[in-house]
Design a protein around this motif. Structure first.
Motif, PDB file in Angstrom:
ATOM      1  N   ALA A 225       3.090 -17.894  -8.954  1.00 32.58           N
ATOM      2  CA  ALA A 225       2.986 -18.825 -10.089  1.00 32.58           C
ATOM      3  C   ALA A 225       1.549 -18.851 -10.624  1.00 32.58           C
ATOM      4  O   ALA A 225       0.627 -19.318  -9.941  1.00 32.58           O
ATOM      5  CB  ALA A 225       3.432 -20.218  -9.664  1.00 32.58           C
ATOM      6  N   VAL A 226       1.398 -18.356 -11.838  1.00 36.05           N
ATOM      7  CA  VAL A 226       0.062 -18.209 -12.420  1.00 36.05           C
ATOM      8  C   VAL A 226      -0.682 -19.549 -12.446  1.00 36.05           C
ATOM      9  O   VAL A 226      -1.836 -19.638 -12.018  1.00 36.05           O
ATOM     10  CB  VAL A 226       0.175 -17.630 -13.848  1.00 36.05           C
ATOM     11  CG1 VAL A 226      -1.149 -17.677 -14.575  1.00 36.05           C
ATOM     12  CG2 VAL A 226       0.705 -16.203 -13.792  1.00 36.05           C
ATOM     13  N   GLY A 227      -0.009 -20.607 -12.934  1.00 38.02           N
ATOM     14  CA  GLY A 227      -0.655 -21.913 -13.046  1.00 38.02           C
ATOM     15  C   GLY A 227      -1.108 -22.423 -11.683  1.00 38.02           C
ATOM     16  O   GLY A 227      -2.255 -22.867 -11.508  1.00 38.02           O
ATOM     17  N   GLU A 228      -0.211 -22.329 -10.700  1.00 37.20           N
ATOM     18  CA  GLU A 228      -0.531 -22.807  -9.354  1.00 37.20           C
ATOM     19  C   GLU A 228      -1.712 -22.024  -8.765  1.00 37.20           C
ATOM     20  O   GLU A 228      -2.499 -22.556  -7.984  1.00 37.20           O
ATOM     21  CB  GLU A 228       0.711 -22.634  -8.461  1.00 37.20           C
ATOM     22  CG  GLU A 228       0.563 -23.239  -7.088  1.00 37.20           C
ATOM     23  CD  GLU A 228       1.747 -22.905  -6.179  1.00 37.20           C
ATOM     24  OE1 GLU A 228       2.359 -23.835  -5.668  1.00 37.20           O
ATOM     25  OE2 GLU A 228       2.026 -21.703  -5.957  1.00 37.20           O
ATOM     26  N   SER A 229      -1.835 -20.755  -9.158  1.00 30.93           N
ATOM     27  CA  SER A 229      -2.898 -19.933  -8.581  1.00 30.93           C
ATOM     28  C   SER A 229      -4.283 -20.435  -8.988  1.00 30.93           C
ATOM     29  O   SER A 229      -5.254 -20.223  -8.264  1.00 30.93           O
ATOM     30  CB  SER A 229      -2.729 -18.451  -8.959  1.00 30.93           C
ATOM     31  OG  SER A 229      -3.157 -18.185 -10.279  1.00 30.93           O
TER      32      SER A 229
ATOM     33  N   GLU B 210      -4.908 -23.626  -9.242  1.00 33.05           N
ATOM     34  CA  GLU B 210      -5.114 -24.854  -8.444  1.00 33.05           C
ATOM     35  C   GLU B 210      -5.329 -24.538  -6.973  1.00 33.05           C
ATOM     36  O   GLU B 210      -6.030 -25.256  -6.268  1.00 33.05           O
ATOM     37  CB  GLU B 210      -3.873 -25.762  -8.539  1.00 33.05           C
ATOM     38  CG  GLU B 210      -3.707 -26.433  -9.884  1.00 33.05           C
ATOM     39  CD  GLU B 210      -2.230 -26.678 -10.204  1.00 33.05           C
ATOM     40  OE1 GLU B 210      -1.432 -26.847  -9.257  1.00 33.05           O
ATOM     41  OE2 GLU B 210      -1.879 -26.665 -11.406  1.00 33.05           O
ATOM     42  N   LYS B 211      -4.692 -23.448  -6.488  1.00 32.26           N
ATOM     43  CA  LYS B 211      -4.767 -23.109  -5.063  1.00 32.26           C
ATOM     44  C   LYS B 211      -5.160 -21.651  -4.895  1.00 32.26           C
ATOM     45  O   LYS B 211      -4.390 -20.855  -4.328  1.00 32.26           O
ATOM     46  CB  LYS B 211      -3.396 -23.319  -4.403  1.00 32.26           C
ATOM     47  CG  LYS B 211      -2.847 -24.720  -4.514  1.00 32.26           C
ATOM     48  CD  LYS B 211      -1.462 -24.749  -3.864  1.00 32.26           C
ATOM     49  CE  LYS B 211      -0.827 -26.102  -3.928  1.00 32.26           C
ATOM     50  NZ  LYS B 211       0.585 -26.081  -3.550  1.00 32.26           N
ATOM     51  N   PRO B 212      -6.333 -21.264  -5.407  1.00 32.06           N
ATOM     52  CA  PRO B 212      -6.674 -19.838  -5.369  1.00 32.06           C
ATOM     53  C   PRO B 212      -6.704 -19.272  -3.953  1.00 32.06           C
ATOM     54  O   PRO B 212      -6.283 -18.128  -3.727  1.00 32.06           O
ATOM     55  CB  PRO B 212      -8.050 -19.768  -6.032  1.00 32.06           C
ATOM     56  CG  PRO B 212      -8.548 -21.169  -6.079  1.00 32.06           C
ATOM     57  CD  PRO B 212      -7.381 -22.066  -6.061  1.00 32.06           C
ATOM     58  N   LEU B 213      -7.156 -20.096  -3.004  1.00 36.45           N
ATOM     59  CA  LEU B 213      -7.275 -19.561  -1.640  1.00 36.45           C
ATOM     60  C   LEU B 213      -5.914 -19.183  -1.060  1.00 36.45           C
ATOM     61  O   LEU B 213      -5.784 -18.165  -0.370  1.00 36.45           O
ATOM     62  CB  LEU B 213      -7.979 -20.610  -0.756  1.00 36.45           C
ATOM     63  CG  LEU B 213      -8.666 -20.100   0.487  1.00 36.45           C
ATOM     64  CD1 LEU B 213      -9.564 -18.903   0.207  1.00 36.45           C
ATOM     65  CD2 LEU B 213      -9.467 -21.229   1.127  1.00 36.45           C
TER      66      LEU B 213
ATOM     67  N   LEU C 245      -5.101 -15.849  -2.656  1.00 36.70           N
ATOM     68  CA  LEU C 245      -5.909 -14.737  -2.119  1.00 36.70           C
ATOM     69  C   LEU C 245      -5.406 -14.375  -0.730  1.00 36.70           C
ATOM     70  O   LEU C 245      -5.274 -13.197  -0.373  1.00 36.70           O
ATOM     71  CB  LEU C 245      -7.388 -15.140  -2.062  1.00 36.70           C
ATOM     72  CG  LEU C 245      -8.032 -15.448  -3.432  1.00 36.70           C
ATOM     73  CD1 LEU C 245      -9.377 -16.142  -3.262  1.00 36.70           C
ATOM     74  CD2 LEU C 245      -8.197 -14.171  -4.245  1.00 36.70           C
ATOM     75  N   THR C 246      -5.103 -15.389   0.066  1.00 37.43           N
ATOM     76  CA  THR C 246      -4.700 -15.138   1.451  1.00 37.43           C
ATOM     77  C   THR C 246      -3.330 -14.463   1.504  1.00 37.43           C
ATOM     78  O   THR C 246      -3.167 -13.393   2.098  1.00 37.43           O
ATOM     79  CB  THR C 246      -4.663 -16.462   2.251  1.00 37.43           C
ATOM     80  OG1 THR C 246      -5.922 -17.088   2.110  1.00 37.43           O
ATOM     81  CG2 THR C 246      -4.374 -16.220   3.711  1.00 37.43           C
ATOM     82  N   THR C 247      -2.336 -15.088   0.872  1.00 36.64           N
ATOM     83  CA  THR C 247      -0.979 -14.529   0.975  1.00 36.64           C
ATOM     84  C   THR C 247      -0.913 -13.155   0.319  1.00 36.64           C
ATOM     85  O   THR C 247      -0.370 -12.202   0.888  1.00 36.64           O
ATOM     86  CB  THR C 247       0.046 -15.475   0.307  1.00 36.64           C
ATOM     87  OG1 THR C 247      -0.022 -16.729   0.975  1.00 36.64           O
ATOM     88  CG2 THR C 247       1.455 -14.919   0.391  1.00 36.64           C
ATOM     89  N   ASN C 248      -1.447 -13.045  -0.878  1.00 35.62           N
ATOM     90  CA  ASN C 248      -1.233 -11.811  -1.639  1.00 35.62           C
ATOM     91  C   ASN C 248      -2.142 -10.683  -1.170  1.00 35.62           C
ATOM     92  O   ASN C 248      -1.678  -9.543  -1.016  1.00 35.62           O
ATOM     93  CB  ASN C 248      -1.433 -12.065  -3.136  1.00 35.62           C
ATOM     94  CG  ASN C 248      -0.395 -13.031  -3.705  1.00 35.62           C
ATOM     95  OD1 ASN C 248       0.367 -13.630  -2.959  1.00 35.62           O
ATOM     96  ND2 ASN C 248      -0.362 -13.185  -5.005  1.00 35.62           N
TER      97      ASN C 248
ATOM     98  N   TYR D  31      -5.855 -11.631 -10.489  1.00 34.22           N
ATOM     99  CA  TYR D  31      -6.916 -11.036  -9.668  1.00 34.22           C
ATOM    100  C   TYR D  31      -6.343 -10.438  -8.388  1.00 34.22           C
ATOM    101  O   TYR D  31      -6.697  -9.327  -7.995  1.00 34.22           O
ATOM    102  CB  TYR D  31      -7.954 -12.128  -9.340  1.00 34.22           C
ATOM    103  CG  TYR D  31      -9.034 -11.663  -8.402  1.00 34.22           C
ATOM    104  CD1 TYR D  31     -10.060 -10.845  -8.848  1.00 34.22           C
ATOM    105  CD2 TYR D  31      -9.022 -12.062  -7.056  1.00 34.22           C
ATOM    106  CE1 TYR D  31     -11.054 -10.412  -7.982  1.00 34.22           C
ATOM    107  CE2 TYR D  31     -10.010 -11.634  -6.192  1.00 34.22           C
ATOM    108  CZ  TYR D  31     -11.012 -10.811  -6.651  1.00 34.22           C
ATOM    109  OH  TYR D  31     -11.986 -10.380  -5.782  1.00 34.22           O
ATOM    110  N   THR D  32      -5.382 -11.164  -7.761  1.00 32.09           N
ATOM    111  CA  THR D  32      -4.823 -10.643  -6.497  1.00 32.09           C
ATOM    112  C   THR D  32      -4.083  -9.326  -6.740  1.00 32.09           C
ATOM    113  O   THR D  32      -4.171  -8.409  -5.930  1.00 32.09           O
ATOM    114  CB  THR D  32      -3.862 -11.638  -5.795  1.00 32.09           C
ATOM    115  OG1 THR D  32      -2.675 -11.827  -6.580  1.00 32.09           O
ATOM    116  CG2 THR D  32      -4.532 -12.976  -5.521  1.00 32.09           C
TER     117      THR D  32
END
Ligand SMILES: NC(=O)c1ccc[n+]([C@@H]2O[C@H](COP(=O)([O-])OP(=O)(O)OC[C@H]3O[C@@H](n4cnc5c(N)ncnc54)[C@H](O)[C@@H]3O)[C@@H](O)[C@H]2O)c1
Length: 336
Positions: free
Chosen positions: A87-91, A93-96, A99-102, A152-153
């Motif tokens: 989810a682009v919007g959520e990314s 709000e929760k970039p970490l 980055l971690t999952t993807n 970015y991911t």
């Protein structure tokens, strides 16, 4: 003997449809999914559709010991890696988390594959790696960029796969850049099922059609497009699923990597989509015009030629089919 595929994220939207096509093509498939964005009954539905037992392991792609065990228990020929947050919007709000999952998720998987000497992987990338393209239809050679942590991911994953491929020619990667997946399986037993307010146009319209959302806001009607609304390349999820089978076939047959667009090469506007969905659902759908959203571009559609040359892939289903299958799925889901 049938070739065996590990399908991470195989209980999700695109993964479940790809399971069906892989099973049909004669592959043996093991799903790994943590069910963070999937319904548990998906596997029962896949059994009905495929007519065979579904092997599904519940677990996280970040769990390295679990992956090692999976690769020890099964002799996989290749991996198709869908598991990711999307989810682009959520990314933003929760970039970490993204980055971690993807990114770490891909690295953990590649580490396990290397240990087990499995070197073929199909990766879910996205047209988002083109950022705001200035050439249409977008060719695979277009410059890559990103507009948000999710994008970015995908860019970092693509670049990481390129580095890894360059280090050892046993690696073979199919990097598939999806345009906008839409629609559902013809049985209406599986489809896209977002719990939250959908980010993408078709699931949003679908929720307006079922009455779960009040109306569609059309962001921008003054773009330089035939009807002024944004134009995108929508691809039926069953066409997309078939593209994965063709990608894994090519990797296993040739041992060569490829990076291709998976789209139709045709752009449809928001109003085209709305009208097609109204036809499928047999009713008018409430909508209102709203100002443009920051960062949105007028038109994005992909050049499908390379996928045809390299994989023999061509999308076959049209917008009416996407809308009808989606409507069949959401109306059935709502009533069961
Ligand atoms: N749907 C789109 O519009 C779109 C467009 C371009 C690219 N993609 C990419 O395609 C892939 C699949 O997308 P989708 O639309 O099917 O999404 P989805 O959310 O329906 O499927 C992803 C699946 O992965 C699982 N998952 C998430 N994190 C996991 C983890 N850490 N370990 C194990 N399983 C995990 C989820 O439970 C879900 O079943 C993703 O990589 C996504 O970024 C999707």
């Amino acid at each position: 003997m049938a070739q065996k595929i590990l399908l991470t994220g195989g209980a999700g939207f695109i993964g479940s449809h790809t399971y069906v096509e892989l099973a049909k093509a004669g592959y043996e498939v093991v799903i790994l999914d943590n069910f963070s964005n999937a319904q548990r009954d998906v596997t029962d539905r896949l059994e009905v559709i495929s007519g065979q037992d579904v092997t599904c392991v519940e677990g996280d792609v970040l769990n390295a010991p679990l992956l090692d065990k999976l690769f020890a228990d099964h002799k996989f020929d290749a991996v198709i890696h869908f598991a990711a947050l999307k989810a682009v919007g959520e990314s933003t709000e929760k970039p970490l988390d993204y980055l971690t999952t993807n990114i770490s998720g891909l690295y953990t998987l590649l580490g396990a594959m290397k240990k087990a000497e499995v070197f073929s992987l199909v990766f879910s990338s996205s047209a988002t790696v083109y950022g705001q393209p200035d050439q249409l239809p977008v060719p695979e050679t277009a410059p890559r960029s990103f507009n948000n942590p999710y994008g970015y991911t995908k860019l970092v994953c693509e670049q990481s796969l390129e580095q890894v491929a360059a280090s050892d020619d046993r690696w073979a990667f199919g990097i598939l850049r999806y345009f906008n997946p839409a629609g559902a399986h013809d049985t209406a037993l599986i489809g896209e099922d977002p719990n939250d307010i959908p980010n993408n146009l078709m699931p949003y319209i679908a929720k307006v059609a079922t009455g779960e959302l009040e109306k569609l806001s059309v962001f921008g009607d003054d773009y330089d497009t035939p009807d002024g609304t944004g134009v995108r390349d929508y691809i039926h999820v069953m066409d997309l699923a078939r593209g994965h089978v063709q990608s894994v076939d090519a990797l296993l047959r040739t041992g060569n990597s490829h990076t291709v667009n998976l789209g139709t090469g045709t752009g449809y506007s928001v109003i085209d989509m709305l009208r097609a969905y109204e036809k499928a659902a047999g009713k008018d759908l409430p909508h209102q015009m709203a100002p443009r959203r920051a960062g949105d571009v007028a038109s994005v559609y992909g050049d499908p030629d390379l996928a045809r040359e390299v994989l023999g892939f061509q999308a076959e289903r049209d917008l009416d089919d996407m809308c009808q299958s989606s409507w069949n799925w959401v109306s059935r889901r709502k009533n069961t």
